[in-house]
Scaffold this motif. Structure first.
Motif, mmCIF file in Angstrom:
data_model
loop_
_atom_site.group_PDB
_atom_site.id
_atom_site.type_symbol
_atom_site.label_atom_id
_atom_site.label_comp_id
_atom_site.label_asym_id
_atom_site.label_seq_id
_atom_site.Cartn_x
_atom_site.Cartn_y
_atom_site.Cartn_z
ATOM 1 N N GLU A 190 -1.165 2.934 -5.214
ATOM 2 C CA GLU A 190 -2.454 2.278 -5.468
ATOM 3 C C GLU A 190 -2.887 2.529 -6.901
ATOM 4 O OE1 GLU A 190 -4.914 3.920 -2.439
ATOM 5 O OE2 GLU A 190 -5.043 5.895 -3.378
ATOM 6 N N LYS A 205 0.820 -1.228 0.000
ATOM 7 C CA LYS A 205 0.000 0.000 0.000
ATOM 8 C C LYS A 205 0.850 1.273 0.000
ATOM 9 C CE LYS A 205 -4.108 -2.126 2.098
ATOM 10 N NZ LYS A 205 -4.124 -3.113 1.052
ATOM 11 N N THR A 256 0.521 6.701 -2.244
ATOM 12 C CA THR A 256 -0.365 6.829 -1.074
ATOM 13 C C THR A 256 0.336 7.694 -0.014
ATOM 14 O OG1 THR A 256 0.596 4.913 -0.020
ATOM 15 C CG2 THR A 256 -1.311 4.505 -1.440
#
Lengths: 411, 103
Positions: free
Chosen positions: B63, B60, B77
């Protein structure tokens, strides 16, 4: 389009050598189309300078993702095929960017492969211990030589043992090689893709070892069953490695039992099927440890004379097992195993051993077990076992038996 | 000793984060951006690019925002921005330490 299938002369885990081999083939106009195990299908074309790269797969059951192929194609790398734990890419562009420019990141791509190889090695060890243990137990617990010459298949099965061992060593070798490569990459050392390759028959020979084993495993039982034959003793005109029952049973009323003594109408196939149990027979087979094995059953009768169990017909029989072993040491082992097997398997109540020293055999033992007389004898690489059920003394025929074996050998 | 993933960024990881810190883009744009930025000194191979993008997405750090044919567009992110800024600070500190000379 013309396709050629070749045996890959290098293990797939020799990554840079495999890449060099494919480039070498491309320089001769053969381009890889697909790989199945060690067999590579090449397509014939015009020779061209071509680079190949083997990349560990992330999932061995899936083709590479489209996004991934896009990046590779944009930088000059064409996906060719998947083989085991690797994808194969090809580039004919001189300026193609190397697939991996960061050794640490490349090292990560080997993580899945290493786990799989480690798992395979663990599984092969467990399998080897279970299967190999069972194989060794069944081979050595019972009578190794005797069972091999009698039932043929065991030695072929033993070939599985080194074959399996070879597989384990290779799995360990591959695992260690990939582990070392991963560690090297994670330390920041790049893979040098100018591995040289020169054709060597030695590598083909190593790859051929398992196939040679498998070929032997298939060929030996097949050859043995092809050489097998069985006949009624009355139809056999050759010499025998034993005496006839008539040498013991000298009564003028004695007659040899043959197919006419069948209670059912004579049928040659049926006679063969039941020969061992009901009439006089001779059979031959070959095995890798004993090139000549004969089983001979010789049965007769005297009407009106009572047998030991008080039935009206006295039906003596003489059974012979004759083995010419490949080597004398095998004959010595077989002699001991026969003695042990024949006497303990049948659980006789009373056994009397009489070792014969004043005879011409190298080893000989006469055994009286319940109502049965047995002779175990060896001359060089030949072993004979004779079992006689009758009222005469088998010991009186020892010299005749020796002479029969010598004459048989000369014939 | 082998470096553990994300304990420190490799040069390729750092430049990929740098590219995404500027704008949303697809993998090929990332490669082009890095080549232009470093004047060809740093090249990102397709295997390296794909592996890093896959790991960044898994962790993460980036994305996916859109798919155009076979291309996938990504953006950085907040975790990715933080990681990039931490690394930038670390590198700047290294350079300052080196420029200050011995005490």
């Amino acid at each position: 389009m013309r396709f050629t299938i070749r045996l890959m002369p290098i293990s797939i885990y020799e990554i840079t050598k495999v890449e060099a081999y494919f480039s070498h083939m491309a320089s001769k106009g053969f381009f890889v189309k697909k790989i199945r195990g060690n067999l590579v299908t090449f397509e014939k074309g015009s020779s061209e300078k071509t680079q190949y790269r083997l990349e560990p797969v992330k999932n061995e059951y899936e083709e590479p993702e489209q996004e991934m192929l896009l990046y590779y194609e944009e930088q000059g790398w064409k996906y060719i095929c998947k083989t085991g734990f690797f994808y194969l890419y090809q580039s004919t562009r001189d300026n193609a960017t190397e697939i991996h420019t960061d050794p640490f990141i490349q090292g990560e791509t080997f993580a899945h492969l290493n786990k799989k190889l480690q798992f395979n090695f663990g599984i092969s060890i467990v399998g080897y211990l279970i299967f190999g243990g069972f194989l060794l137990y069944s081979s050595f617990h019972y009578y190794l030589v005797y069972f091999n010459v009698k039932y043929i298949s065991s030695v072929s099965n033993l070939i599985l043992f080194p074959l399996y061992f070879f597989g384990i060593i290779k799995t360990l070798w591959d695992y260690r090689k990939m582990k070392k490569l991963k560690e090297q990459l994670e330390s920041g050392i790049k893979v040098i893709h100018n591995g040289s390759y020169s054709p060597s028959f030695c590598e083909y020979f190593v790859l051929a070892i398992p196939w040679i084993f498998i070929l032997f495993m298939v060929a030996i039982p097949r050859y043995s069953s092809n050489t097998y034959w069985e006949k009624n003793l009355s139809a056999y005109a050759g010499k025998l490695p034993t005496i006839s029952i008539k040498a013991l049973e000298t009564s003028p009323d004695f007659s040899v039992k043959d197919s006419s003594d069948f209670s059912v109408e004579y049928d040659s196939n049926l006679a063969t099927k039941f020969a061992r149990e009901d009439i006089s027979y001779i059979s031959y087979h070959w095995s890798e440890l004993a090139p000549d094995v004969y089983y001979i059953g010789d049965q007769g009768k005297i009407e009106g004379k009572e047998s030991t169990d008080q039935t009206e017909t006295y039906e003596p029989f003489l059974e012979t097992e004759y083995y010419r072993m490949r080597f004398q040491f095998l004959a010595k082992v077989l002699y001991k195993e026969l003695l042990d097997n024949k006497l303990h398997r049948n659980h006789y109540e009373k056994i009397q051993y009489h070792e014969l020293t004043q005879v011409e055999f190298d080893e000989a033992t006469l055994v009286l077990a319940d109502g049965s007389q047995m002779l175990f004898a060896r001359i060089g690489e030949k072993v004979v076992f004779i079992q006689y059920h009758g009222q005469k003394d088998l010991e009186t025929a020892i010299d005749q038996i020796y002479k029969a074996i010598i004459d048989f050998e000369k014939a | 000793m082998a470096k553990k993933a994300f304990e420190g960024l490799t040069e390729s990881m750092y430049y990929i984060l740098m590219a995404f810190s500027k704008e949303e883009m697809c993998g090929m744009d990332v490669t082009q951006y890095i080549e232009d930025k470093t004047k060809g000194r740093v090249k990102i191979g397709p295997g390296t690019l794909y592996t890093i993008l896959a790991r960044f997405e898994e962790e993460k750090i980036i994305e996916e925002t859109a798919v155009e044919g076979r291309k996938r567009i990504y953006r950085i992110t907040e975790r990715g921005v933080q990681m990039y800024e931490d690394e930038l600070l670390r590198l700047k500190t290294c350079i300052l330490d080196s420029e200050e000379g011995d005490l």
